[in-house]
Design a protein around this motif. Structure first.
Motif, short mmCIF file in Angstrom:
data_model
loop_
_atom_site.label_atom_id
_atom_site.label_comp_id
_atom_site.label_asym_id
_atom_site.label_seq_id
_atom_site.Cartn_x
_atom_site.Cartn_y
_atom_site.Cartn_z
N LEU A 146 87.88 77.72 11.55
CA LEU A 146 88.09 76.46 12.25
C LEU A 146 87.57 76.52 13.68
CD1 LEU A 146 91.58 75.39 10.97
CD2 LEU A 146 89.48 74.06 10.85
N GLU A 147 87.76 77.67 14.29
CA GLU A 147 87.29 77.82 15.66
C GLU A 147 85.77 77.65 15.71
OE1 GLU A 147 90.44 80.69 18.01
OE2 GLU A 147 88.67 81.57 17.07
N SER A 150 84.90 73.97 15.23
CA SER A 150 85.14 73.11 16.39
C SER A 150 84.15 73.44 17.50
CB SER A 150 86.56 73.27 16.88
OG SER A 150 86.68 74.46 17.62
N ASN A 151 83.74 74.68 17.53
CA ASN A 151 82.76 75.07 18.53
C ASN A 151 81.45 74.37 18.28
OD1 ASN A 151 82.85 76.52 20.82
ND2 ASN A 151 81.82 78.32 19.97
N SER A 154 81.66 70.82 19.39
CA SER A 154 81.72 70.62 20.83
C SER A 154 80.43 71.04 21.53
CB SER A 154 82.91 71.38 21.42
OG SER A 154 82.68 72.77 21.23
#
Lengths: 166, 902
Positions: A146-147, A150-151, A154
């Motif tokens: 997930l990280e 999301s990275n 973004s």
């Protein structure tokens, strides 16, 4: 409850230190040094338990385990079982091993935040919350997935804003 | 940025200051990117504490993040909640966390529970209405959440057992399900079903079942099941077993379970792993409370652990020994403890073990002689670490004797104490506390039995005062002791001639910087100048145990006060009354105002009370006690008030507080020195000479009680049984226990073989008077060895002043006799001859005096061991077997770190 988790190498350099009760930086260093001086004075083939009252104050025990160049140290009070904590260390190391495929000291240095993530999945606020290494692995993998996702999202607005400011 | 922050955390862990970067970490948690946000949270939890200034900036973000629909954000926020929310901010996040208890993700539920648990730890009142939530979560579908719920429940139950008794059934059924492997496979660990949950549950059951028969009965089956199912080859299996033992030892006892617990313990103790031995010793310590007889089976293993190089194990074993000390084995155990105490440097542990020695010695001392000798040893080696109270206890004991109406025994005790102290004084560096005891005893009883001349004792005391010239307390004790000796001399009508060194010492003290010392010196001078009758009433001989009544109300000063008040002095105002009044006076006197009011005062200034000038009749005031008495306020001249105690000195108008302190200190001294009056005015002296503090008196009677009870314990049949079993002889129980007990005494005298002639004299006299028959008895099973040891005693009998040579010979022969005895006993029980040789080796290796004592005593552990033939053999065989198999349960993961090992 667990009071502190430490990982240090055989030279006494700490590789991970997490205290579940607030202590000032100086105090932490003092404790780490104290623990190390006790650890390195212990012979091989003796028990993994140390009475840590002289270092950590009333009602504290210390369990350590020595792997290659690293000492894994858990400090806790009478509400935990020494042998169980010894196995908790085993779970922790097994999880690290699964996570990094043959974990070594450098893995811990370079993946500092991931180590913390793993530890947070196991021990939360001084209490053991999860003891199954596969469950921990699942959670950690999901987090990193997930990280990463999301990275990726973004990245775009950030670069756009970067453009605008130029 | 993220990398930097992680580096910063790392840098701080290595011990460098990273506070400049805290604000960046705080900024990061506001970021939208999950990765950055999580890193920020991580850094913040590691950097900050709950009272840090930056927390204010975080709380709002936490609130927002707890509502996030990404569960990872919620988890990160919960993490921060655990570490960073303090009592004041709990209400801000509490409702959201309660909502999260019903979150679909089990990870979130788990962490929400832990957060609530954390709140409970920080302020129990804030979450008291939410306790039912914990109960609900116990029925959660996810075993992880259920397991996590056990943590807060454990805490709750620890604090209040009774309101959770209803949960026993559910805990038992959960434990049953776990043990029957109903949980998902993921929770298996080394083929054990969810061992961590089992351990937690067993801990909880132990709490719930303690001294509750009904609740315990529900548990018996399931605990028994676990005992059977546990696989003792793996580490975690043993952890569960250990927890079972703890549970069994805590709940209402069940013979069957106790038996299996004892089995498990013996398996632990026989294992090669130090970890298991440690757990075994610990478990034994728990079980011993319920069934003391278990210990006997494992004595050998316990002794092995005591010899083990592993310090942790040794300490645990001492803890166990401490728990199993009885009047029969106290000598061995305390000797062992003292030996160990001498060998370690760790002050923390030294203090602990010293206090334990003292406690055991006080509780179980078999004889006064032994007690004093033990205390001497403790003081010599750890004097600076021992509580001062212990020293006072010792003094009191010597002064009081043992409360029996046997004056000769008491005086014997005292003279032996004097002798041992005179001997000990020869040693170079002694701890201050011990010196104080020595000085006091010498002063009080040094000349009592007439063996030593006053000049000899005073010479010694002067030496002490000179040798420890930088220790004021010791010097003070020495001077007072000098004074007492001279006083006794004068009272006895002898002429007093001060030694020259004593004169010079006095001159030095008269000019001392310490007022206390100075005063004592002046008192000494004054006492010497008085005639015999006066001296006797000031310092009556052997009056330290008489009661001194302290007139707390100081009624004898009433007249003086009345006089002073009539002359216009202010009555005394107690301290508690004074502060408020000072404020008022400050309020009025602007000059004083700024100087004294440093802190802000939040409450309004109290109204200046109407100065009730109606003076309370001065006489009644003076006669009231020193402490309470609400007084009227006297605003202006408050700093000029007189104190009741100060009246005795000079003018009535000086600073009140100073004066009070001085008086209190003088009187405080009285409790230490019951018989010596150290206050200035002679009028006080006469009072003190006859009176004593109440507190010490009641304490005295208490010790008397304990010793009486000890006496009773001594005769108990239990002891005789144990003694018999220790000596291995099936017959003559009574006789042997008696001889064994007594024979320990001479050997403890012999310990002092290097004592000067003087101290040897009494020791040998005593042994020769009472001991020979006893020794003979003791030697009965070992006829050969007693023969040589007997002769020197007879020699001694003839000699009034034995030389050290002879005494050392005695010592040698007695040790020889003693070291031989196990050998002979070994032949006696031939099956274990080999083991006995090992034992006797240990003995001869350690044949320093305390050890000989040990063999002599009834309670010789080792002899006990050797007499337990078959058991020992068994265990040795098993040991050998285990070694052959090469089973070492140390479960290191061989794959780990392979690469770094290269």
């Amino acid at each position: 409850m667990i009071k502190a988790v430490m990982v240090m190498n055989t030279q006494g350099k700490s590789r991970l230190a997490k205290f579940y009760e607030y202590l000032s930086v100086e105090k932490q260093q003092e404790l780490i040094r104290g623990v190390f001086s006790v650890l390195c004075s212990r012979a091989e083939n003796v028990s993994n338990f140390i009475d840590a009252e002289s270092i950590f104050g009333q009602d504290s025990r210390l369990v350590y385990k020595h792997f290659a160049t690293l000492y894994f140290v858990f400090v806790f009070d009478s509400s935990e079982n020494e042998l169980a904590v010894l196995d908790l260390i085993q779970v922790f190391v097994e999880t690290l091993d699964k996570c990094f495929q043959n974990v070594c000291e450098l893995d811990i240095v370079f993946n500092y935040s991931k180590i913390h993530t793993i530890l947070d999945e196991m021990v939360f606020g001084g209490q053991v919350v999860e003891t199954s290494s596969s469950e921990i692995m699942k959670a950690v993998e999901e987090i990193s997935k997930l990280e990463a996702a999301s990275n990726a999202i973004s990245l775009i607005p950030k670069s756009a804003s970067g453009w605008r400011s130029r | 940025m993220k990398e930097y922050i992680i580096r910063l955390v790392y840098v701080e862990m290595l011990g460098h200051d990273a506070s400049f970067g805290y604000i960046h970490a705080v900024k990061m948690i506001h970021d939208d990117s999950l990765l950055v946000k999580r890193t920020g949270y991580l850094a913040v939890t590691l950097f900050l504490n709950e009272d840090h200034d930056l927390i204010i900036l975080i709380v709002n973000t936490i609130q927002k993040d707890l509502k996030s629909d990404n569960y990872l954000v919620v988890c990160a926020a919960l993490n921060a909640v655990c570490k960073l929310i303090n009592e004041e901010t709990i209400p801000a996040v509490l409702p959201q966390i309660v909502e999260l208890l019903a979150h679909p993700k089990e990870a979130v539920r788990k962490k929400a529970i832990m957060a609530l648990h954390r709140f409970y730890q920080k302020s129990p009142s804030s979450v008291s209405h939410l306790v039912s939530n914990f109960r609900k979560r116990l029925c959660d579908n996810d075993p992880g959440v259920m397991g996590a719920t056990l943590c807060p429940l454990f805490d709750l139950i620890t604090n209040d057992v009774n309101s959770y008794k209803d949960l026993v059934i559910s805990f038992v059924s959960i434990l049953k399900q776990v043990a029957e492997r109903r949980l998902p496979k993921a929770y298996d660990y080394h083929q054990m079903p969810a061992p961590f949950i089992q351990i937690k549950l067993l801990k909880i059951l132990a709490l719930l079942g303690s001294s509750d028969k009904q609740a315990s009965e529900n548990m018996y089956t399931v605990v028994g099941d676990i005992f059977r199912k546990c696989d003792s080859s793996s580490n975690i299996g043993n952890a569960v077993l250990y927890e079972c033992i703890c549970c069994v030892s805590s709940i209402y006892p069940n013979p069957k379970l106790l038996e299996s617990a004892a089995d498990a313990i013996s398996r632990f103790l026989k294992s090669d792993s130090h970890n298991l031995k440690y757990m075994g010793i610990d478990a034994l310590g728990r079980l011993i409370k319920i069934s003391p007889e278990i210990a006997e089976q494992h004595q050998l293993a316990v002794i092995d652990c005591l010899e083990d190089p592993d310090d942790t194990l040794k300490r645990k074993t001492f803890e166990l020994l401490y728990k199993m000390t009885k009047s029969t084995n106290v000598e061995v155990i305390v000797d062992r403890m003292i030996d160990y105490m001498n060998s370690i440097n760790d002050n923390h542990y030294k203090t602990e073990i010293a206090s334990r020695c003292v406690e055991l010695a006080e509780q179980f001392a078999p004889s006064n002689q032994w007690f004093i000798q033990t205390m001497n040893k403790v003081f010599e080696h750890a004097g600076d670490l021992v509580n001062i109270k212990v020293a006072h206890n010792l003094m009191r004991l010597i002064a009081e004797g043992f409360g029996e109406d046997d004056d000769t025994a008491d005086s014997q005790l005292r003279s032996s104490a004097v002798e041992s102290y005179l001997h000990i004084l020869g040693e170079p560096k002694l701890p201050s506390v011990f010196l104080q005891v020595i000085c006091w005893v010498l002063g009080e009883y040094g000349t009592a039995d007439g063996k030593y001349s006053a000049s000899y004792i005073t010479g010694k005391l002067c030496d002490v005062a000179e040798a420890y010239s930088n220790d004021e307390t010791v010097k003070a004790y020495a001077v007072t002791a000098l004074m007492k000796i001279y006083a006794f001399e004068i009272a006895a009508g002898r002429k007093v001639d001060m030694l020259p060194e004593c004169h010079s010492l006095m001159e030095e003290f008269l000019a001392s910087h310490s007022t206390d010392l100075q005063q004592r010196a002046y008192e000494l001078q004054a006492v010497i100048g008085l005639d015999a009758h006066a001296v006797e009433s000031i310092l009556p001989s052997d009056a330290s145990c008489e009661d001194i009544e302290v007139d707390k109300a100081l009624s004898f000063l009433n007249d003086y006060i009345q006089e002073a008040i009539e002359k216009g002095a202010q009555p005394y105002i107690p301290e508690s009354e004074r502060t408020g009044m000072l404020n008022i006076s400050n309020f009025r006197n602007q000059d004083h105002h700024e100087a004294s009011s440093h802190g802000l005062r939040f409450e309004a200034y109290e109204l200046p009370k109407q100065t009730v000038q109606a003076r309370i009749p001065p006489a009644s005031l003076a006669s009231t006690e020193l402490v309470p008495v609400p007084e009227p306020m006297y605003p202006r001249e408050s700093y000029q008030t007189t104190t009741v105690p100060s009246v005795s000195s000079d003018a009535a108008s000086t600073e009140l507080k100073l004066r009070l302190d001085g008086v209190q200190k003088r009187w405080g001294r009285q409790t230490h020195f019951p018989s010596t009056s150290t206050s200035n005015s002679t009028s006080l002296k006469t009072v003190n000479g006859i009176t004593q503090v109440d507190g010490s008196n009641t304490a005295n009677s208490r010790t008397r009680e304990t010793y009486d009870s000890r006496k009773q314990v001594e005769i108990s049949p239990e002891k005789q049984k144990l003694a018999a079993s220790l000596f291995g002889g099936p017959s003559k129980t009574e006789k042997k226990s008696a001889t064994g007990h007594k024979s320990s005494k001479p050997s403890s005298h012999m310990v002092k073989s290097h004592a000067p002639k003087s101290s040897m004299e009494v020791a040998s006299e005593k042994t020769s008077v009472q001991q020979p028959p006893d020794l003979l008895d003791f030697g009965e099973p070992t006829v050969k060895s007693t023969a040589p040891s007997l002769d020197p005693f007879k020699d001694l009998e003839g000699l009034l002043e034995p030389t050290t040579q002879v005494s050392s010979a005695v010592n040698h022969s007695s040790t020889a006799a003693v070291t031989k005895s196990p050998d002979i006993m070994g032949l006696y029980t031939e099956t274990t001859a080999g083991a006995h040789h090992k034992d006797s080796d240990i003995l001869s290796g350690l044949s320093n005096p305390p050890m000989t004592n040990m063999v002599g005593g009834t309670t010789t552990m080792q002899v006990a061991q050797s007499s337990k033939g078959p058991n020992l053999k068994d265990s040795l065989e098993k040991d050998a077997l285990v070694r052959q198999m090469g089973v070492t349960p140390s479960s290191q993961n061989p794959n780990l770190f392979k690469d770094i090992l290269g």
